[in-house]
Enzyme design. Structure first.
Site, PDB file in Angstrom:
ATOM      1  N   HIS A  17       0.649  -1.270  -0.095  1.00  0.00           N
ATOM      2  CA  HIS A  17      -0.121   0.028  -0.102  1.00  0.00           C
ATOM      3  C   HIS A  17       0.949   1.305  -0.017  1.00  0.00           C
ATOM      4  CE1 HIS A  17      -3.071  -2.490   2.238  1.00  0.00           C
ATOM      5  NE2 HIS A  17      -3.555  -2.548   1.076  1.00  0.00           N
ATOM      6  N   LYS A  41     -17.460  -6.576   5.925  1.00  0.00           N
ATOM      7  CA  LYS A  41     -16.183  -7.175   6.385  1.00  0.00           C
ATOM      8  C   LYS A  41     -15.798  -7.112   7.725  1.00  0.00           C
ATOM      9  CE  LYS A  41     -13.505  -6.417   2.034  1.00  0.00           C
ATOM     10  NZ  LYS A  41     -12.455  -5.800   1.306  1.00  0.00           N
ATOM     11  N   ARG A  90      -2.214  -6.502  -8.347  1.00  0.00           N
ATOM     12  CA  ARG A  90      -0.986  -7.285  -8.006  1.00  0.00           C
ATOM     13  C   ARG A  90      -1.007  -8.508  -9.127  1.00  0.00           C
ATOM     14  NH1 ARG A  90      -2.990  -8.105  -1.974  1.00  0.00           N
ATOM     15  NH2 ARG A  90      -4.894  -7.417  -3.124  1.00  0.00           N
ATOM     16  N   SER A 128      -2.702  -7.838   3.265  1.00  0.00           N
ATOM     17  CA  SER A 128      -2.804  -7.645   4.670  1.00  0.00           C
ATOM     18  C   SER A 128      -2.831  -8.936   5.369  1.00  0.00           C
ATOM     19  CB  SER A 128      -3.838  -6.439   5.039  1.00  0.00           C
ATOM     20  OG  SER A 128      -3.684  -5.433   4.332  1.00  0.00           O
TER      21      SER A 128
HETATM   22  P1  ADP Z   1      -9.735  -3.702  -0.633  1.00  0.00           P
HETATM   23  O1  ADP Z   1     -10.794  -4.328   0.540  1.00  0.00           O
HETATM   24  O2  ADP Z   1     -10.606  -2.277  -0.916  1.00  0.00           O
HETATM   25  O3  ADP Z   1      -9.289  -4.376  -1.522  1.00  0.00           O
HETATM   26  P2  ADP Z   1      -7.061  -3.498   0.525  1.00  0.00           P
HETATM   27  O4  ADP Z   1      -6.688  -2.600   1.748  1.00  0.00           O
HETATM   28  O5  ADP Z   1      -6.853  -5.133   0.601  1.00  0.00           O
HETATM   29  O6  ADP Z   1      -8.578  -3.030   0.528  1.00  0.00           O
HETATM   30  O7  ADP Z   1      -6.522  -2.981  -0.973  1.00  0.00           O
HETATM   31  C1  ADP Z   1      -6.755  -1.565  -1.422  1.00  0.00           C
HETATM   32  C2  ADP Z   1      -5.998  -1.504  -2.465  1.00  0.00           C
HETATM   33  O8  ADP Z   1      -4.727  -1.651  -2.666  1.00  0.00           O
HETATM   34  C3  ADP Z   1      -6.582  -2.500  -3.608  1.00  0.00           C
HETATM   35  O9  ADP Z   1      -6.647  -1.815  -4.717  1.00  0.00           O
HETATM   36  C4  ADP Z   1      -5.665  -3.542  -3.806  1.00  0.00           C
HETATM   37  O10 ADP Z   1      -5.460  -4.244  -4.991  1.00  0.00           O
HETATM   38  C5  ADP Z   1      -4.318  -2.723  -3.572  1.00  0.00           C
HETATM   39  N1  ADP Z   1      -3.230  -3.435  -3.013  1.00  0.00           N
HETATM   40  C6  ADP Z   1      -3.080  -4.183  -1.802  1.00  0.00           C
HETATM   41  N2  ADP Z   1      -1.872  -4.808  -1.800  1.00  0.00           N
HETATM   42  C7  ADP Z   1      -1.305  -4.450  -2.534  1.00  0.00           C
HETATM   43  C8  ADP Z   1       0.262  -4.593  -2.878  1.00  0.00           C
HETATM   44  N3  ADP Z   1       1.036  -5.378  -2.062  1.00  0.00           N
HETATM   45  N4  ADP Z   1       0.717  -3.907  -3.888  1.00  0.00           N
HETATM   46  C9  ADP Z   1      -0.218  -3.068  -4.656  1.00  0.00           C
HETATM   47  N5  ADP Z   1      -1.292  -2.696  -4.452  1.00  0.00           N
HETATM   48  C10 ADP Z   1      -1.916  -3.665  -3.290  1.00  0.00           C
END
Ligand code: ADP
Length: 159
Positions: A17, A41, A90, A128
């Site tokens: 992130h 969620k 990803r 996460s």
């Molecule tokens: P959500 O529940 O909205 O998917 P996340 O916190 O899991 O929330 O992810 C938010 C955004 O960040 C999403 O677009 C996800 O694809 C992206 N994301 C999550 N992990 C990574 C990573 N390791 N590298 C790049 N983008 C990421």
């Protein structure tokens, strides 16, 4: 001035992130990180905890702000004056989900564009959930979670 909104769950924020945040904050004048509250969620960290964790990691980025909201993402974007939504991709599995989200948002408000940033290869496996699974066993999460918050995240998960 072009403002962008990076919505997500951030439960908790990871190095993946942070990489997206740094890259997006250099592309746009202002970047809002939005913790989107979805009652369906189940999260490990409360909204307040997630907000604190994010703030600890982005305090040196002067054009980055942290907010939380439980409304539709496009409504929040409009309220904040953001024309762009940032999402990270990803792998192909992300693309399928992200495509349906972006298309739905386009139908809801066609003045807001979704911009995808491709994950850096070293973070393309990182989520996460993976970091949390390791932290539950008191494993080393320093490659996954920003160093400012490693201790706090481990403390919350390792009982
Ligand atoms: P959500 O529940 O909205 O998917 P996340 O916190 O899991 O929330 O992810 C938010 C955004 O960040 C999403 O677009 C996800 O694809 C992206 N994301 C999550 N992990 C990574 C990573 N390791 N590298 C790049 N983008 C990421």
């Amino acid at each position: 001035m072009t403002k962008a909104l990076y919505p997500g769950t951030f439960d908790p924020i990871t190095k993946g992130h942070i990489d997206i945040i740094k890259r997006a904050s250099s592309l746009f004048d202002e970047l809002y990180i939005a913790i989107m509250i979805n009652p369906r969620k189940k999260c490990t960290f409360s909204v307040e905890e997630r907000e604190e964790l994010i703030k600890k990691c982005v305090c040196d980025l002067s054009n980055v702000h942290v907010v939380s909201d439980s409304n539709l993402t496009v409504r929040l974007a409009k309220k904040l004056g953001c024309k762009v939504l940032i999402r990270g991709i990803r792998a192909i599995a992300d693309y399928e989900y992200e495509l349906s989200q972006a298309t739905s948002n386009m139908i809801l408000d066609d003045k807001i564009e979704t911009v995808f940033l491709v994950a850096r290869p070293e973070y393309s496996f990182l989520s996460s959930s993976i970091a949390k699974e390791i932290a539950v066993f008191d494993g080393d999460i320093s490659n996954f979670i920003p160093e400012e918050i490693v201790e706090e995240v481990t403390k919350k998960l390792y009982k």
